[in-house]
Design an enzyme around this catalytic site. Structure first.
Site, PDB file in Angstrom:
ATOM      1  N   ASP A  54       0.773  -1.087   0.071  1.00  0.00           N
ATOM      2  CA  ASP A  54       0.034   0.061  -0.060  1.00  0.00           C
ATOM      3  C   ASP A  54       0.852   1.290   0.265  1.00  0.00           C
ATOM      4  O   ASP A  54       0.582   2.154  -0.689  1.00  0.00           O
ATOM      5  CB  ASP A  54      -0.980  -0.121   1.296  1.00  0.00           C
ATOM      6  CG  ASP A  54      -1.703   1.217   1.326  1.00  0.00           C
ATOM      7  OD1 ASP A  54      -2.395   1.601   0.352  1.00  0.00           O
ATOM      8  OD2 ASP A  54      -1.872   1.922   2.461  1.00  0.00           O
TER       9      ASP A  54
ATOM     10  N   ARG B 180     -10.129  11.410 -10.717  1.00  0.00           N
ATOM     11  CA  ARG B 180      -9.654  11.283  -9.509  1.00  0.00           C
ATOM     12  C   ARG B 180      -9.163   9.737  -9.076  1.00  0.00           C
ATOM     13  O   ARG B 180      -8.551   9.756  -8.163  1.00  0.00           O
ATOM     14  CB  ARG B 180     -10.679  11.761  -8.469  1.00  0.00           C
ATOM     15  CG  ARG B 180     -11.353  13.169  -8.535  1.00  0.00           C
ATOM     16  CD  ARG B 180     -12.347  13.416  -7.382  1.00  0.00           C
ATOM     17  NE  ARG B 180     -13.488  12.549  -7.504  1.00  0.00           N
ATOM     18  CZ  ARG B 180     -13.772  11.890  -6.409  1.00  0.00           C
ATOM     19  NH1 ARG B 180     -13.049  11.902  -5.199  1.00  0.00           N
ATOM     20  NH2 ARG B 180     -14.739  11.205  -6.398  1.00  0.00           N
ATOM     21  N   LYS B 181      -9.379   8.979 -10.048  1.00  0.00           N
ATOM     22  CA  LYS B 181      -8.914   7.563  -9.600  1.00  0.00           C
ATOM     23  C   LYS B 181      -7.536   7.285 -10.385  1.00  0.00           C
ATOM     24  O   LYS B 181      -7.276   7.605 -11.437  1.00  0.00           O
ATOM     25  CB  LYS B 181     -10.015   6.503 -10.209  1.00  0.00           C
ATOM     26  CG  LYS B 181     -11.294   6.730  -9.780  1.00  0.00           C
ATOM     27  CD  LYS B 181     -12.024   5.695 -10.355  1.00  0.00           C
ATOM     28  CE  LYS B 181     -13.621   5.689  -9.972  1.00  0.00           C
ATOM     29  NZ  LYS B 181     -14.213   5.083 -10.813  1.00  0.00           N
TER      30      LYS B 181
END
Length: 187
Positions: free
Chosen positions: A105, A157-158
């Site tokens: 992550d 926005r992704k």
């Protein structure tokens, strides 16, 4: 120790490991301490800047990427070296699976602040929407690993990315697909 000293120390640490050192060479190679390793007054990034920054957790961490030819081009991939201690064990000499996901992550997300600094991505908070992780082989502790990530595509926005963790022989130990979304308002 100042951020500059820490960055130099981490660089020297990884430059002394032959398989890492080969990734640190080149005229357009940029290295540094990830922004998340620097403590912030508001407590942001305290997981990597404090909790996971010790002799028994993540001893050293260095981000490496190639400077694009044009200053307006996006940085699409990153390499991050980490030296892991035994304080991260899930089983003897094996990194806990939750920490494997945490590293994936973090490393896939490192591409956002790098590109924000370059003006390619707007300065706004981004959060992980999903992180689909596949564990292929145990990730060793008391060892140095290479975590890599690349941007797959951007849709408004992704930000879609993928990441993987390798050992010193280039064997992939875990991989992940991630989606980060820019928040419409600050937290």
């Amino acid at each position: 120790m100042s951020d500059t000293e820490a960055s130099k120390s981490d660089y020297e640490h990884f430059a002394s490991i032959p398989w890492c050192a080969q990734h640190l060479r080149g005229s357009r190679i940029v290295t540094g301490t990830p922004a998340s390793r620097r403590p912030k007054q508001n407590g942001e990034d305290s997981l990597y800047a404090e909790t996971l920054k010790s002799q028994t957790t993540i001893l050293a961490m260095l981000e490496v990427y190639e400077e694009p030819v044009s200053p307006t081009d996006r940085v699409d991939s990153i390499k991050t070296f980490l030296t892991l201690g035994s304080g991260l064990n899930g089983h003897p000499d094996v990194l806990h699976g939750g920490i494997v996901a945490t590293i994936l992550d973090e490393v896939t997300g490192l591409l956002i602040p790098i590109n924000q600094q370059r003006g390619f991505i707007p300065e706004m908070p981004y959060m992980t929407v999903y992180l689909n992780t596949t564990f292929l082989k145990p990730v060793p502790t008391c060892a140095t690993i290479l975590a890599q990530a690349r941007i797959l595509k951007v849709e408004g926005r992704k930000h879609f990315a993928e990441g993987w963790i390798e050992d010193g022989n280039g064997e992939v130990l875990a991989r992940a697909e991630a989606l980060f979304v820019a928040l419409k308002s600050s937290l």
